[in-house]
Design an enzyme around this catalytic site. Sequence first.
Site, PDB file in Angstrom:
ATOM      1  N   THR A  18       0.810  -1.180  -0.128  1.00 40.18           N
ATOM      2  CA  THR A  18       0.033   0.002   0.133  1.00 40.18           C
ATOM      3  C   THR A  18       0.862   1.258  -0.026  1.00 40.18           C
ATOM      4  OG1 THR A  18      -0.014  -0.294   2.488  1.00 40.18           O
ATOM      5  CG2 THR A  18      -2.020  -1.041   1.305  1.00 40.18           C
ATOM      6  N   ARG A  22      -3.314   4.183   6.108  1.00 44.63           N
ATOM      7  CA  ARG A  22      -4.759   4.495   6.422  1.00 44.63           C
ATOM      8  C   ARG A  22      -5.331   3.901   7.581  1.00 44.63           C
ATOM      9  NH1 ARG A  22      -8.838   5.653   1.468  1.00 44.63           N
ATOM     10  NH2 ARG A  22      -6.939   6.490   0.494  1.00 44.63           N
ATOM     11  N   SER A 112      -8.561  10.261   2.380  1.00 49.00           N
ATOM     12  CA  SER A 112      -9.408  10.486   0.895  1.00 49.00           C
ATOM     13  C   SER A 112     -10.988  10.376   1.330  1.00 49.00           C
ATOM     14  CB  SER A 112      -8.818   9.133   0.052  1.00 49.00           C
ATOM     15  OG  SER A 112      -9.449   9.579  -1.243  1.00 49.00           O
ATOM     16  N   HIS A 113     -11.640   9.476   0.554  1.00 53.97           N
ATOM     17  CA  HIS A 113     -12.854   9.248   0.957  1.00 53.97           C
ATOM     18  C   HIS A 113     -13.234   8.879   2.042  1.00 53.97           C
ATOM     19  CE1 HIS A 113     -11.425   5.861  -0.972  1.00 53.97           C
ATOM     20  NE2 HIS A 113     -12.384   5.163  -0.171  1.00 53.97           N
ATOM     21  N   LYS A 125       0.090   9.932   3.101  1.00 51.97           N
ATOM     22  CA  LYS A 125       0.842   9.255   1.977  1.00 51.97           C
ATOM     23  C   LYS A 125       2.019   9.897   1.521  1.00 51.97           C
ATOM     24  CE  LYS A 125      -3.246  10.646  -0.313  1.00 51.97           C
ATOM     25  NZ  LYS A 125      -4.280  10.776  -1.432  1.00 51.97           N
ATOM     26  N   ASP A 276     -14.113  14.356  -3.599  1.00 55.94           N
ATOM     27  CA  ASP A 276     -14.223  13.618  -2.207  1.00 55.94           C
ATOM     28  C   ASP A 276     -13.405  14.319  -1.264  1.00 55.94           C
ATOM     29  OD1 ASP A 276     -11.716  13.179  -3.426  1.00 55.94           O
ATOM     30  OD2 ASP A 276     -11.578  11.373  -2.529  1.00 55.94           O
ATOM     31  N   ASP A 278     -10.323  14.489  -0.080  1.00 57.25           N
ATOM     32  CA  ASP A 278      -8.854  15.299  -0.583  1.00 57.25           C
ATOM     33  C   ASP A 278      -8.982  15.802  -1.971  1.00 57.25           C
ATOM     34  OD1 ASP A 278      -9.024  12.715  -1.590  1.00 57.25           O
ATOM     35  OD2 ASP A 278      -6.984  12.310  -1.697  1.00 57.25           O
ATOM     36  N   ASP A 280      -9.439  14.332  -4.905  1.00 62.31           N
ATOM     37  CA  ASP A 280      -9.009  13.576  -6.107  1.00 62.31           C
ATOM     38  C   ASP A 280     -10.041  12.820  -7.040  1.00 62.31           C
ATOM     39  OD1 ASP A 280      -9.295  11.610  -4.164  1.00 62.31           O
ATOM     40  OD2 ASP A 280      -7.125  11.169  -4.718  1.00 62.31           O
ATOM     41  N   ARG A 281     -11.196  12.693  -6.399  1.00 59.74           N
ATOM     42  CA  ARG A 281     -12.333  12.086  -6.964  1.00 59.74           C
ATOM     43  C   ARG A 281     -13.311  12.857  -7.516  1.00 59.74           C
ATOM     44  NH1 ARG A 281     -13.680   6.611  -4.012  1.00 59.74           N
ATOM     45  NH2 ARG A 281     -11.493   5.698  -3.778  1.00 59.74           N
ATOM     46  N   THR A 343      -5.476  -1.660 -10.038  1.00 58.14           N
ATOM     47  CA  THR A 343      -5.955  -0.521  -9.330  1.00 58.14           C
ATOM     48  C   THR A 343      -5.223   0.324  -8.541  1.00 58.14           C
ATOM     49  OG1 THR A 343      -8.004  -1.721  -8.937  1.00 58.14           O
ATOM     50  CG2 THR A 343      -7.497  -0.127  -7.237  1.00 58.14           C
ATOM     51  N   GLU A 362     -10.301   5.552 -13.309  1.00 55.27           N
ATOM     52  CA  GLU A 362     -10.384   4.487 -12.506  1.00 55.27           C
ATOM     53  C   GLU A 362     -12.225   4.531 -12.252  1.00 55.27           C
ATOM     54  OE1 GLU A 362      -7.689   2.973  -9.446  1.00 55.27           O
ATOM     55  OE2 GLU A 362      -7.939   4.986  -9.042  1.00 55.27           O
ATOM     56  N   GLU A 363     -12.855   3.325 -12.125  1.00 52.28           N
ATOM     57  CA  GLU A 363     -14.240   3.319 -12.134  1.00 52.28           C
ATOM     58  C   GLU A 363     -14.541   3.840 -10.771  1.00 52.28           C
ATOM     59  OE1 GLU A 363     -14.853   1.584  -9.289  1.00 52.28           O
ATOM     60  OE2 GLU A 363     -12.808   1.138  -9.137  1.00 52.28           O
ATOM     61  N   SER A 364     -13.608   4.054  -9.863  1.00 55.62           N
ATOM     62  CA  SER A 364     -13.932   4.709  -8.252  1.00 55.62           C
ATOM     63  C   SER A 364     -13.947   6.030  -8.408  1.00 55.62           C
ATOM     64  CB  SER A 364     -13.021   4.084  -7.435  1.00 55.62           C
ATOM     65  OG  SER A 364     -11.583   4.496  -7.899  1.00 55.62           O
ATOM     66  N   LYS A 375      -5.039  11.523  -9.534  1.00 57.04           N
ATOM     67  CA  LYS A 375      -6.353  11.934 -10.097  1.00 57.04           C
ATOM     68  C   LYS A 375      -6.809  13.241  -9.651  1.00 57.04           C
ATOM     69  CE  LYS A 375      -8.681   8.836  -6.794  1.00 57.04           C
ATOM     70  NZ  LYS A 375      -7.565   7.950  -6.473  1.00 57.04           N
ATOM     71  N   ARG A 495     -14.826  -6.304  -3.236  1.00 59.58           N
ATOM     72  CA  ARG A 495     -15.489  -5.640  -4.270  1.00 59.58           C
ATOM     73  C   ARG A 495     -15.670  -6.496  -5.641  1.00 59.58           C
ATOM     74  NH1 ARG A 495     -14.598  -0.548  -1.998  1.00 59.58           N
ATOM     75  NH2 ARG A 495     -12.539   0.288  -1.736  1.00 59.58           N
TER      76      ARG A 495
HETATM   77  C1  VG1 Z   1      -9.831   2.503  -3.801  1.00 57.03           C
HETATM   78  C2  VG1 Z   1     -10.329   2.422  -5.298  1.00 57.03           C
HETATM   79  C3  VG1 Z   1      -9.191   2.745  -6.116  1.00 57.03           C
HETATM   80  C4  VG1 Z   1      -8.416   4.167  -5.833  1.00 57.03           C
HETATM   81  C5  VG1 Z   1      -8.250   3.964  -4.450  1.00 57.03           C
HETATM   82  C6  VG1 Z   1      -7.728   5.380  -3.756  1.00 57.03           C
HETATM   83  O1  VG1 Z   1      -8.863   1.292  -3.544  1.00 57.03           O
HETATM   84  O2  VG1 Z   1     -10.998   1.075  -5.626  1.00 57.03           O
HETATM   85  O3  VG1 Z   1      -9.343   2.703  -7.366  1.00 57.03           O
HETATM   86  O4  VG1 Z   1      -7.388   4.233  -6.357  1.00 57.03           O
HETATM   87  O5  VG1 Z   1      -9.171   3.796  -3.373  1.00 57.03           O
HETATM   88  O6  VG1 Z   1      -8.584   6.396  -3.829  1.00 57.03           O
HETATM   89  P1  VG1 Z   1      -9.522   0.124  -2.890  1.00 57.03           P
HETATM   90  O7  VG1 Z   1      -7.887  -0.837  -2.967  1.00 57.03           O
HETATM   91  O8  VG1 Z   1     -10.158   0.447  -1.708  1.00 57.03           O
HETATM   92  O9  VG1 Z   1     -10.410  -0.935  -3.821  1.00 57.03           O
HETATM   93  V1  VG1 Z   1      -8.610   7.675  -2.935  1.00 57.03           V
HETATM   94  O10 VG1 Z   1      -9.827   8.683  -3.596  1.00 57.03           O
HETATM   95  O11 VG1 Z   1      -8.166   7.037  -1.549  1.00 57.03           O
HETATM   96  O12 VG1 Z   1      -7.157   8.453  -3.482  1.00 57.03           O
HETATM   97 CO    CO Z   2      -9.385  10.711  -2.715  1.00 56.49          CO
END
Ligand code: VG1
Ligand code: CO
Length: 540
Positions: A18, A22, A112-113, A125, A276, A278, A280-281, A343, A362-364, A375, A495
Amino acid sequence: MDVRTVPVEPFTDQKPGTSGLRKRTASFMRQHYLECFVQAILEAGDCAGKVLVLGGDGRYFNDRAAQTVLRMAAANGVAKVVVGQGALLSTPAASNLIRVTRAHGGIVLSASHNPGGPDGDFGVKFNVANGGPAPEKVTAAIHDRTRALREYRTLDSADLDLSRPGTARLGAMEVEVVDPVAAYATLMESLFDFDAIRALIKGGFRLRFDAMHAITGPYATEILERRLGAPAGTVMNGTPLPDFGGHHPDPNPVHAHELVQAMNGPEAPDFGAASDGDGDRNMILGPGLFVTPSDSLALLAANAHLAPGYAKGLAGVARSMPTSRAVDRVAEAMGLPCFETPTGWKFFGNLLDAGRITLCGEESSGTGSDHVREKDGLWAVLLWLNILAARRQPIGEIVREHWQKFGRNYYARHDYEAVASDAANKVMDELRGGLSNLPGRVVSGLTVEAADDFAYHDPVDGSSSAHQGIRIMFEGGSRAVLRLSGTGTEGATLRVYLERYDAEALDQDPTEALAPIVAAVETLAGIKEKTGREKPDVVT
Ligand code: VG1
Ligand code: CO
C-alpha cells in the site's frame, strides 16, 4: 533547538503493497504511531537535504499531524518544507506543488473518501518527485523500514503559525507557507478555455458543485464562483469541516444524495458534480443522469481535444483493470494506445512520465491527465464544463450520442464492507484455485470465455505486479471482476465489479441489465454462503 531521539518498538501496522498508511484516527493519535510511519518515510524516502511539500485535506488531527511532520522533518535534516496555508492542500494541488517547486516529494495527510473525525479515519501518503504516489519499490522500502525502526527523531519546539503565507525557520529547516489554491487555479486556467465556460454560465447554464465539507470547497469557490462567474451558492457544503459534517466524503449517488436529489428534481441544474475528502475524485451528473466514472473517462477521451490543453490530441489512454472497457472502444476508434493497469493511481505514473498516455481513470470516480500525477476531481469537472461550453448541447444528449456511436457498457460495483478477513480470503482463494476450469462453463445463461488473476507488466520499467484481481470474461463482452480493497480500515472489503456491453439496447435499467452477471458471480464465488452477507453494503 535540540534534536530528540525517541526509542520505539518496531512498527508492524502498514500493509505491504500500500502506498501510504490509512487507519482509524484514534490509532494515529496513539503515542509514537504517526511518528514511526513518518520516520520510515523520511528515511526510506531519502528526504534529508531535500525539499518536501506538505498539506492535507483538513480532517480532524490534520493540524496537529502537520506540526509533528514539520518537527520531524527538521530533526531529520530536510532542507525545506513548502506547506499549504492552514496545513491544507488537496491531493491534486499537492501533486502540482511538488512539480512546480521541483520538490523531492511530498507528504499528504488524508484518508481520502473515508469519513473523518475522532471516530473516523486518518491517513498519510508519500508522493515522489513526479508528483505521484510513491511507486512500489519506494513503498516496499518504507514498509521494510517500518519493521526495522527502533527510534525516531524530532525537535523540542513550539508549533509554527501556518495560518498566514510567509517563511519561517524550524531549526535549520526553512518552512514556506503558501496559498493552497493559487498555483492550482493557475494550472487550470492554462488547460481550459475559461472565457468559453464563463460565457456558457453567463448565458444561463446552471451548475452545482458539492464539496462535501471537504478540501475542494476553497478550490471550487475560487475557480467556479470567482474566476468563472458562477453565482454564489453554486458550491454547496463548501466549508471544510474536520468531520466533513459527519458524512462520508465519497462522491457517489449514495453519499452525495442531497446533490443527486437536486439533479433528479424538477428544478435540476444543467450540470452537477462532487468531489471527495482530498479532492482527487469526481462525480458527474446531468438532469436525471448519473454518468458512470467509466463512461466519463470514455467521453472525456473522445472530447478532450475541445479543451485548449488537449487540442493536440492524446498520446494514449489508460484505465485501471476493473474500470469498464468503454474507453477501450474510443481508443480503438481513434487509433490510440490503451493500457490496462492494476487499481491505484501509482500505476499510471510511469505511463504518464514516459508520455505514453495523456488521460487515465478508474471506475472509483478517479480521472486525470498528464497535468499532475494524481487523479483530479475539479480538473474533471472543468474538462466537462469546457466540453459542454464547446459543444453547446445538454450533457444527456452528449452521453447518448456517445453510446449510439460506441455502444453502452452497463456497469456497477458491489462492495461488501468489513467482512471477516478469513471469509473474504476464502472467496478469493477458492475462485482463484478453480480458474482454469471456468472457460467454456455456462453459468446463468452466460458462457465463460476466459478467466485469470490479473498480472501487470509495466511497459516502461519492466516491473511486474501479480494477483491484482480475478477477471471472468463472458461471451459478448460482459465481465465480472473480484478483488479485495487495499484502503479499507476494518476487516476486509470485497469488491465485485460488473460490466455488460450492449451495442443496441441503450435504455435498459442498469440493475436489470447486470442481473445475469450478478447471478453468475454468486454461482461461481458463493459470496452469500462464505460471508453470510445477503447483499452488498454499497452499490455504485
Ligand atoms: C480504492 C479504489 C481505487 C482508488 C483507491 C484510492 O482502492 O478502488 O480505485 O485508487 O481507493 O482512492 P481499494 O483498494 O479500496 O479498492 V482515494 O480517493 O483514496 O485516493
Ligand atoms: Co481521494
